[in-house]
Scaffold this active site. Structure first.
Site, short mmCIF file in Angstrom:
data_model
loop_
_atom_site.label_atom_id
_atom_site.label_comp_id
_atom_site.label_asym_id
_atom_site.label_seq_id
_atom_site.Cartn_x
_atom_site.Cartn_y
_atom_site.Cartn_z
N ASN A 1 0.80 -1.23 0.00
CA ASN A 1 0.00 0.00 0.00
C ASN A 1 0.83 1.28 0.00
O ASN A 1 0.40 2.30 -0.52
CB ASN A 1 -1.02 0.00 1.15
CG ASN A 1 -0.38 -0.07 2.51
OD1 ASN A 1 0.70 -0.64 2.67
ND2 ASN A 1 -1.02 0.50 3.49
N GLU B 1 4.02 -5.09 12.34
CA GLU B 1 3.08 -3.95 12.32
C GLU B 1 1.95 -4.33 11.39
O GLU B 1 2.16 -4.46 10.18
CB GLU B 1 3.77 -2.72 11.78
CG GLU B 1 4.88 -2.21 12.63
CD GLU B 1 5.73 -1.28 11.81
OE1 GLU B 1 5.18 -0.38 11.19
OE2 GLU B 1 6.95 -1.50 11.78
N CYS C 1 -3.07 1.71 6.65
CA CYS C 1 -3.34 1.06 7.93
C CYS C 1 -3.97 2.06 8.89
O CYS C 1 -4.74 1.68 9.76
CB CYS C 1 -2.05 0.49 8.51
SG CYS C 1 -0.73 1.71 8.61
P1 NAD Z 1 0.23 -9.40 3.40
O1 NAD Z 1 0.29 -9.90 4.79
O2 NAD Z 1 -0.61 -10.14 2.43
O3 NAD Z 1 1.69 -9.35 2.75
C1 NAD Z 1 2.74 -8.60 3.35
C2 NAD Z 1 4.08 -9.19 2.91
O4 NAD Z 1 4.25 -10.49 3.50
C3 NAD Z 1 4.20 -9.41 1.40
O5 NAD Z 1 5.49 -9.04 1.00
C4 NAD Z 1 3.99 -10.91 1.26
O6 NAD Z 1 4.57 -11.48 0.11
C5 NAD Z 1 4.68 -11.42 2.51
N1 NAD Z 1 4.29 -12.77 2.97
C6 NAD Z 1 3.14 -13.45 2.74
N2 NAD Z 1 3.17 -14.66 3.37
C7 NAD Z 1 4.36 -14.73 4.03
C8 NAD Z 1 4.97 -15.70 4.88
N3 NAD Z 1 4.37 -16.85 5.19
N4 NAD Z 1 6.19 -15.44 5.39
C9 NAD Z 1 6.82 -14.27 5.13
N5 NAD Z 1 6.29 -13.30 4.33
C10 NAD Z 1 5.08 -13.53 3.79
O7 NAD Z 1 -0.23 -7.88 3.50
P2 NAD Z 1 -0.58 -6.86 2.32
O8 NAD Z 1 -1.93 -7.19 1.78
O9 NAD Z 1 0.57 -6.74 1.39
O10 NAD Z 1 -0.65 -5.48 3.14
C11 NAD Z 1 -1.83 -4.92 3.64
C12 NAD Z 1 -1.82 -4.97 5.15
O11 NAD Z 1 -0.70 -4.26 5.66
C13 NAD Z 1 -3.03 -4.29 5.76
O12 NAD Z 1 -3.58 -5.11 6.75
C14 NAD Z 1 -2.45 -3.02 6.38
O13 NAD Z 1 -3.20 -2.54 7.46
C15 NAD Z 1 -1.10 -3.48 6.78
N6 NAD Z 1 -0.20 -2.34 7.00
C16 NAD Z 1 0.14 -2.02 8.28
C17 NAD Z 1 0.96 -0.92 8.54
C18 NAD Z 1 1.31 -0.53 9.96
O14 NAD Z 1 2.16 0.33 10.13
N7 NAD Z 1 0.69 -1.11 10.98
C19 NAD Z 1 1.46 -0.16 7.46
C20 NAD Z 1 1.09 -0.53 6.16
C21 NAD Z 1 0.27 -1.63 5.94
#
Ligand code: NAD
Length: 531
Positions: free
Chosen positions: A154, A249, A283
């Site tokens: 995002n 996070e 987020c």
């Molecule tokens: P996601 O969890 O689908 O993917 C995040 C990352 O994890 C990707 O690079 C993905 O390839 C990787 N991944 C997936 N499975 C994995 C595994 N088993 N082991 C290691 N890595 C793995 O999330 P998304 O859809 O890309 O992001 C959206 C989410 O991120 C939303 O929930 C949003 O709220 C959150 N977010 C949080 C913050 C914060 O600061 N709290 C900031 C930005 C986004």
């Protein structure tokens, strides 16, 4: 075709035949494919990072800051490239990309440089000269080694520089694993870093979840993860099994509490901005507004008018206010939440449908929502603002503290003292009064959460413990043995007895302590000088 940049400076690696493909959210056109890293690529990236790290750490904070400043300046100069990539890859249009991503890196380097210098410097500790005569002790933070950074789609650049810049400034090497939906933005970021940093310090591996899992398995020393709750839990478990520290996070369902004395124009503008910026895919977006009943009609009327005049598109400047959603899956999730709300009695005030262009979705306002709807309880991550009408502040506090997420919350009112009292009762990482989630861009302020938002901390010196471990140092300038070393005898017991008495204020015999200590030192010296 773009390839996996295991080490961006070394150029393209021989990738596996598997590719990350996808279509642009703007016009549905295919994106340039990026090859997926193999397990061997990932192991090579971690090994290369480990080899490069000691020399990078030896540069010192000033040397590392200078290199990162040069890299960040390159990024600023080359901003048009990243703005075009962000639009093409995740649909983020230029104005949004400029403010929420491209403008950030240099400021973040400069802010972190000060925090790292102070936060990691050697610190002396006081030692009681009676218990520890002749000794000086200190501690400092030293780099852990190789940090793995796994990020979402995002904010493809901002979610990198937030962990990567402090990781590098503290003397670590990094291996970055970007989202499979934003690999091209990651290559741009890493290429600029690699141009100014020594070979091997910055590495990128590409792929889906399996590549992230393989990175954790490849011997990194710590991991930062930003993403969804479901993945965050898997990552936390994988890191626990390898006994490496991790910061997760995760998601948010940020509420805005609007009290009856709120400044209505500022509140309508603030809610409109923080609910819809980045098409709500933040987020810390306002995901639900808890509005006091007696001002709800007026606020809803203003929001309806504003929402219906904002334009969704991918153009530049005045033509566009909102980006399309980044993926089709995200668009379908938003539609599911809106339908669920309407089915359960919410009133669709405006929006609620696709624009017909790419993955565009109209800014959507839902009134009369309840806590039984997906749109008020689960992360929607779209341009949708549900209004829950509340009778008073106690109802709002119950709603916020009952949410499964706890990232940020905001309170909108003219009564700042009352707002501070309410803030104290909200169980979330950040409370913002008359604004919302703007603190995410403040490097010195912790960004963290409660409950399913996860225990990770970004920004501020509170996050240094992820990138660094504490290392202690003791310097003993005594030339003879310490009095409590072996061999043991009756006089050592007497010495201990007198010390215990002195600690509880019985100091009548305390004058014997130095005499006994000297006697003990002589005894031990005699014992250990025999051959
Ligand atoms: P996601 O969890 O689908 O993917 C995040 C990352 O994890 C990707 O690079 C993905 O390839 C990787 N991944 C997936 N499975 C994995 C595994 N088993 N082991 C290691 N890595 C793995 O999330 P998304 O859809 O890309 O992001 C959206 C989410 O991120 C939303 O929930 C949003 O709220 C959150 N977010 C949080 C913050 C914060 O600061 N709290 C900031 C930005 C986004």
């Amino acid at each position: 075709m773009q390839t996996a940049l295991t080490n961006p400076k070394a150029g393209a690696e021989a990738g596996s035949p598997e590719m990350l493909t996808g279509v642009s959210p703007v016009d549905g056109r295919p994106l340039p494919p990026v090859s997926i890293s193999t397990v061997e690529d990932i192991q090579k990236a971690v090994a290369g990072a480990r080899d490069a790290q000691p020399a990078w750490a030896a540069l010192g904070v000033d040397g590392r800051t200078a290199a990162l400043q040069r890299a960040a300046k390159r990024m600023l100069v080359d901003r048009d490239t990243i703005l075009a990539i962000l639009t093409q890859e995740i649909g983020k249009f230029e104005v949004d990309g400029l403010f929420s991503e491209a403008l950030g890196p240099l400021d973040v380097v400069n802010q972190w440089a000060k925090l790292v210098k102070k936060g990691t410097a050697e610190k002396k500790v006081f030692l009681n000269p009676v218990g520890f005569p002749g000794k000086k002790a200190s501690h400092q933070l030293v780099p852990r080694g190789v940090i793995g950074c796994i990020t979402p789609w995002n904010y493809p650049i901002a979610t990198f520089f937030r962990p990567v810049i402090p990781a590098l400034l503290t003397g670590n090497a990094v291996v970055i694993k970007p989202s499979e939906f934003a690999p091209r933005a990651a290559n741009w970021f890493a290429t600029h870093l690699a141009a100014e940093l020594p070979d091997g310090v910055v590495n990128v591996v590409h792929g889906r979840g399996a590549v992230g899992a393989a990175l954790i398995d490849a011997g990194i020393d710590a991991c930062t993860f930003t993403g969804s709750v479901a993945t965050g839990k898997k990552v936390a478990v994988a890191c626990a099994e390898r006994l490496i520290p991790v910061s997760v996070e995760l998601g948010g369902k940020d509420p805005a509490i609007v009290l009856e004395d709120a400044l209505l124009t500022r509140t309508a503008a603030g809610l409109g901005h923080w609910a819809l910026q980045n098409a709500g895919q933040s987020c810390g977006a306002v995901e639900v507004a808890l509005v006091q009943e007696n001002i709800a009609d007026e606020l809803v009327a203003r929001l309806r008018s504003g929402f219906s005049r904002l334009h969704v598109g991918s153009g530049r400047f005045a033509e566009t206010d909102l980006s399309p959603l980044a993926t089709e899956a995200q668009l379908e999730l938003v539609e599911r939440h809106v339908k669920d709300a309407i089915d359960k009695g919410a009133k669709l005030v405006t929006g609620g449908e696709r624009t017909g262009e790419g993955f565009g979705y109209l800014p959507t306002l839902l009134d009369n929502c309840t806590d039984e709807m997906l749109v008020t309880t689960e992360e929607t991550f779209g341009p949708v603002l549900p209004i829950v009408r509340i009778a008073g502040v106690e109802e709002a506090i119950r709603f916020v503290n009952g949410s499964k997420y706890g990232l940020t919350a905001s309170i909108w009112t003219k009564d700042l003292a009352r707002a501070r009292r309410i803030a104290g009762r909200l169980d979330v990482g950040t409370v913002t009064i008359n604004n919302h989630s703007v603190t995410g861009a403040m490097t010195a302020l912790p960004w963290s959460g409660t409950r399913d938002t996860g225990p990770g901390i970004a920004n501020s010196t509170h996050s240094l413990s992820l990138f660094c471990r504490p290392k202690s140092l003791l310097v003993d300038s005594n030339t003879g043995p310490d009095p409590f070393w072996l061999p043991f005898d009756r006089s050592l017991y007497d010495l201990g007895d007198l010390l215990a008495d002195a600690m509880v204020g019985r100091v009548g015999q305390a004058f014997r302590i130095p005499i006994l200590a000297l006697g003990r030192a002589k005894t031990i010296k005699k014992f250990w000088s025999q051959r």
